[in-house]
Write an enzyme that holds these catalytic residues in place. Structure first.
Site, mmCIF file in Angstrom:
data_model
loop_
_atom_site.group_PDB
_atom_site.id
_atom_site.type_symbol
_atom_site.label_atom_id
_atom_site.label_comp_id
_atom_site.label_asym_id
_atom_site.label_seq_id
_atom_site.Cartn_x
_atom_site.Cartn_y
_atom_site.Cartn_z
ATOM 1 C CG HIS A 101 41.008 6.526 69.738
ATOM 2 N ND1 HIS A 101 40.257 5.454 70.160
ATOM 3 C CD2 HIS A 101 40.593 6.757 68.469
ATOM 4 C CE1 HIS A 101 39.449 5.057 69.198
ATOM 5 N NE2 HIS A 101 39.630 5.846 68.162
ATOM 6 C CE1 TYR A 142 37.396 2.009 68.240
ATOM 7 C CE2 TYR A 142 38.634 0.154 67.353
ATOM 8 C CZ TYR A 142 38.261 1.480 67.290
ATOM 9 O OH TYR A 142 38.734 2.263 66.273
#
Length: 266
Positions: free
Chosen positions: A99, A41
């Protein structure tokens, strides 16, 4: 260890420094105690600053981040986790996820590194994200640490029944990202009508439906104070059995996060 909070703030695509800091601070001061970020992110620094600015002790915040797809080799897990801790300005994270189990993911390399990080105290819990049932079973078998949480796309249009059953069987949390289907729940008649019945928005209905499920948590993304507060209002919405059954019966299905290399397309 900080208590796990079933309702958290997602920060995907919140890369503006001021917006991200303000969202995290506002959420914590509204009552949220779970903040979710990721190396991918590019906002861990701003998330850390938001936590520091909030009038909430770090030990009262359940902080989660995720290893990027290129950072899953054994040495990279250790090196980039240390970088994440520095960016977040914290000595530990409460939860570290893999992730995506693609690209540099290798169970024999990645999973022992997570076990070591947990033993060392850099992370309090191990998490997985976007795993198929088969990959999840393999990881659970290989890990010495218990899987604390599995994060997946989940909302009334993608109900993840199999993974929810797996979470119940293994007693780990299923953490729902995209919990309002990126706004699409506003166009689902069942959710609109249930919202009208309870004087609530379809977004709140979607979140309340998730929270009605055992072992399920939700981390809606929000930036503005109004949106953060509205989402938090889902905690006060009690759906009845008829409401839950009606949402459970939605047959329309749509996966929003999908690409050819995703594990379920292999």
């Amino acid at each position: 260890m900080s208590d796990f909070h079933r309702f958290g703030l997602g920060t995907y695509k919140n890369t503006d420094p001021a917006d991200c800091r303000n969202a995290v601070r506002t959420a914590l001061e509204t009552g949220y105690r779970h903040v979710d970020t990721a190396q991918m992110y590019d906002n861990e620094t701003y998330v850390g600053e938001g936590i520091a600015e909030a009038d909430v002790a770090r030990d009262d915040v359940f902080l989660a981040t995720k290893l990027d797809m290129d950072n899953l080799a054994r040495d990279a897990v250790h090196e980039t986790t240390a970088e994440s801790l520095e960016k977040l300005d914290t000595e530990y994270v409460d939860l570290l996820y893999v992730h995506w189990p693609i690209d540099s993911y290798d169970p024999a390399e990645t999973l022992p590194a997570l076990d070591t990080l947990r033993t060392e105290g850099a992370i309090r819990n191990v998490g997985l994200s976007n795993f198929t049932p088969e990959l999840l079973d393999e990881a659970i078998e290989r890990l010495e640490s218990p899987v604390f949480a599995h994060q997946v796309e989940m909302h009334p249009l993608l109900q993840q029944e199999e993974l929810h059953e797996r979470a119940l069987d293994d007693d780990h949390w299923l953490v729902a990202y995209c919990p309002v289907a990126r706004g699409q729940v506003a166009d689902v008649p069942e959710l609109v009508e249930i919202g009208e019945k309870h004087d609530a928005s379809p977004y709140q209905v979607s979140l309340a439906w998730l929270l009605s499920k055992e072992n399920v948590a939700a981390i809606p993304k929000a930036t503005s104070k109004a949106h953060i507060v509205e989402n938090y209002g889902a905690l006060d919405l009690e759906l009845d059995d008829e409401d839950v059954a009606r949402i459970d019966g939605i047959e329309r299905e749509e996966r929003l996060v999908d690409f050819p290399a995703a594990p379920w397309n292999e």
